[in-house]
Design an enzyme around this catalytic site. Structure first.
Site, PDB file in Angstrom:
ATOM      1  N   HIS A  17     -23.651 -28.527   4.778  1.00  0.00           N
ATOM      2  CA  HIS A  17     -25.028 -28.846   4.375  1.00  0.00           C
ATOM      3  C   HIS A  17     -25.051 -30.050   3.415  1.00  0.00           C
ATOM      4  O   HIS A  17     -25.834 -30.974   3.593  1.00  0.00           O
ATOM      5  CB  HIS A  17     -25.670 -27.666   3.628  1.00  0.00           C
ATOM      6  CG  HIS A  17     -25.880 -26.432   4.434  1.00  0.00           C
ATOM      7  ND1 HIS A  17     -25.397 -25.195   4.056  1.00  0.00           N
ATOM      8  CD2 HIS A  17     -26.541 -26.226   5.611  1.00  0.00           C
ATOM      9  CE1 HIS A  17     -25.760 -24.276   4.942  1.00  0.00           C
ATOM     10  NE2 HIS A  17     -26.436 -24.877   5.907  1.00  0.00           N
ATOM     11  N   LYS A  41     -34.737 -10.729   8.948  1.00  0.00           N
ATOM     12  CA  LYS A  41     -33.350 -11.212   8.997  1.00  0.00           C
ATOM     13  C   LYS A  41     -32.577 -10.673   7.787  1.00  0.00           C
ATOM     14  O   LYS A  41     -33.117 -10.620   6.674  1.00  0.00           O
ATOM     15  CB  LYS A  41     -33.363 -12.746   8.979  1.00  0.00           C
ATOM     16  CG  LYS A  41     -32.149 -13.374   9.630  1.00  0.00           C
ATOM     17  CD  LYS A  41     -32.361 -14.854   9.888  1.00  0.00           C
ATOM     18  CE  LYS A  41     -31.047 -15.595   9.919  1.00  0.00           C
ATOM     19  NZ  LYS A  41     -31.201 -17.026  10.090  1.00  0.00           N
ATOM     20  N   ARG A  90     -23.483 -30.338  14.676  1.00  0.00           N
ATOM     21  CA  ARG A  90     -22.027 -30.167  14.617  1.00  0.00           C
ATOM     22  C   ARG A  90     -21.369 -30.377  15.959  1.00  0.00           C
ATOM     23  O   ARG A  90     -20.227 -30.801  16.041  1.00  0.00           O
ATOM     24  CB  ARG A  90     -21.688 -28.734  14.158  1.00  0.00           C
ATOM     25  CG  ARG A  90     -21.933 -28.503  12.710  1.00  0.00           C
ATOM     26  CD  ARG A  90     -21.965 -27.037  12.388  1.00  0.00           C
ATOM     27  NE  ARG A  90     -23.209 -26.459  12.844  1.00  0.00           N
ATOM     28  CZ  ARG A  90     -23.781 -25.405  12.291  1.00  0.00           C
ATOM     29  NH1 ARG A  90     -23.204 -24.788  11.298  1.00  0.00           N
ATOM     30  NH2 ARG A  90     -24.931 -24.958  12.744  1.00  0.00           N
ATOM     31  N   SER A 127     -22.240 -21.530   7.699  1.00  0.00           N
ATOM     32  CA  SER A 127     -22.454 -20.398   6.792  1.00  0.00           C
ATOM     33  C   SER A 127     -21.896 -19.120   7.408  1.00  0.00           C
ATOM     34  O   SER A 127     -21.369 -18.262   6.701  1.00  0.00           O
ATOM     35  CB  SER A 127     -23.948 -20.225   6.503  1.00  0.00           C
ATOM     36  OG  SER A 127     -24.450 -21.338   5.801  1.00  0.00           O
TER      37      SER A 127
HETATM   38  P1  ADP Z   1     -30.433 -22.377  10.249  1.00  0.00           P
HETATM   39  O1  ADP Z   1     -30.395 -20.875  10.184  1.00  0.00           O
HETATM   40  O2  ADP Z   1     -31.830 -22.947  10.248  1.00  0.00           O
HETATM   41  O3  ADP Z   1     -29.547 -23.019  11.277  1.00  0.00           O
HETATM   42  P2  ADP Z   1     -28.469 -23.172   8.306  1.00  0.00           P
HETATM   43  O4  ADP Z   1     -28.530 -22.947   6.826  1.00  0.00           O
HETATM   44  O5  ADP Z   1     -27.381 -22.479   9.059  1.00  0.00           O
HETATM   45  O6  ADP Z   1     -29.900 -22.774   8.823  1.00  0.00           O
HETATM   46  O7  ADP Z   1     -28.374 -24.729   8.633  1.00  0.00           O
HETATM   47  C1  ADP Z   1     -29.312 -25.656   8.183  1.00  0.00           C
HETATM   48  C2  ADP Z   1     -29.021 -27.011   8.810  1.00  0.00           C
HETATM   49  O8  ADP Z   1     -27.759 -27.477   8.396  1.00  0.00           O
HETATM   50  C3  ADP Z   1     -28.973 -27.010  10.338  1.00  0.00           C
HETATM   51  O9  ADP Z   1     -29.547 -28.226  10.809  1.00  0.00           O
HETATM   52  C4  ADP Z   1     -27.512 -27.002  10.645  1.00  0.00           C
HETATM   53  O10 ADP Z   1     -27.228 -27.571  11.911  1.00  0.00           O
HETATM   54  C5  ADP Z   1     -27.010 -27.885   9.522  1.00  0.00           C
HETATM   55  N1  ADP Z   1     -25.579 -27.682   9.268  1.00  0.00           N
HETATM   56  C6  ADP Z   1     -24.960 -26.579   8.837  1.00  0.00           C
HETATM   57  N2  ADP Z   1     -23.618 -26.752   8.756  1.00  0.00           N
HETATM   58  C7  ADP Z   1     -23.404 -28.029   9.138  1.00  0.00           C
HETATM   59  C8  ADP Z   1     -22.219 -28.851   9.298  1.00  0.00           C
HETATM   60  N3  ADP Z   1     -20.994 -28.365   9.067  1.00  0.00           N
HETATM   61  N4  ADP Z   1     -22.384 -30.123   9.726  1.00  0.00           N
HETATM   62  C9  ADP Z   1     -23.638 -30.605  10.009  1.00  0.00           C
HETATM   63  N5  ADP Z   1     -24.765 -29.893   9.892  1.00  0.00           N
HETATM   64  C10 ADP Z   1     -24.659 -28.630   9.470  1.00  0.00           C
END
Ligand code: ADP
Length: 151
Positions: A17, A41, A90, A127
């Site tokens: 992030h 959730k 990703r 995450s």
């Molecule tokens: P969501 O449940 O909306 O996917 P997340 O907290 O998992 O929420 O992710 C928020 C954003 O961060 C998303 O756009 C996700 O693709 C991006 N993201 C998470 N990890 C990475 C990473 N390693 N590289 C690039 N983007 C990431």
């Protein structure tokens, strides 16, 4: 003023992030880190903890604001007068998923999604993986910022 919303669960905030947020900072005047709350959730970290991770990490960055929201991301963007949604990609799976959401959001609202591809070496971080490693007592520290390590 170019304002973007970066929506997510941030359960917890990872270096994946922060990679996207840090690299998007030069592109926008303001980035709103927005924790979407969904009562059906189950989260590992409380909303309070997740807010703390974001606020503490970006406390010295005046362009970053931290908020929570319920409902549609595009409605939240409108309430904040934000014209862009920031998302990270990703892999091809993220692309396919985000493509449908981005196209739908644009049709609904005219709000553009802006995608940044993970930096080299960061695409494996999610995450979900962090939570799994934490749950089983493994070393997750190289995947999260300081504030999550201290928790
Ligand atoms: P969501 O449940 O909306 O996917 P997340 O907290 O998992 O929420 O992710 C928020 C954003 O961060 C998303 O756009 C996700 O693709 C991006 N993201 C998470 N990890 C990475 C990473 N390693 N590289 C690039 N983007 C990431």
């Amino acid at each position: 003023m170019k304002k973007a919303v970066f929506p997510g669960s941030f359960d917890p905030l990872t270096l994946g992030h922060t990679d996207i947020i840090d690299r998007a900072l030069p592109l926008f005047d303001e980035i709103i880190l927005a924790i979407g709350t969904n009562s059906s959730k189950k989260y590992m970290f409380t909303l309070e903890d997740r807010l703390h991770f974001l606020k503490e990490t970006y406390k010295n960055e005046p362009k970053v604001k931290v908020e929570t929201y319920k409902g549609l991301t595009v409605d939240f963007c409108k309430s904040q007068d934000a014209g862009f949604i920031l998302r990270g990609l990703r892999n091809g799976q993220d692309l396919e998923f985000e493509k449908a959401i981005g196209q739908t959001n644009y049709k609904m609202s005219g709000i553009e999604s802006v995608f940044l591809i993970s930096s080299s070496g960061k695409a494996h971080i999610s995450s979900t993986v962090v939570r799994d490693v934490m749950h089983h007592g493994g070393n997750y520290e190289f995947m999260v910022p300081d504030v999550v390590r201290k928790k």
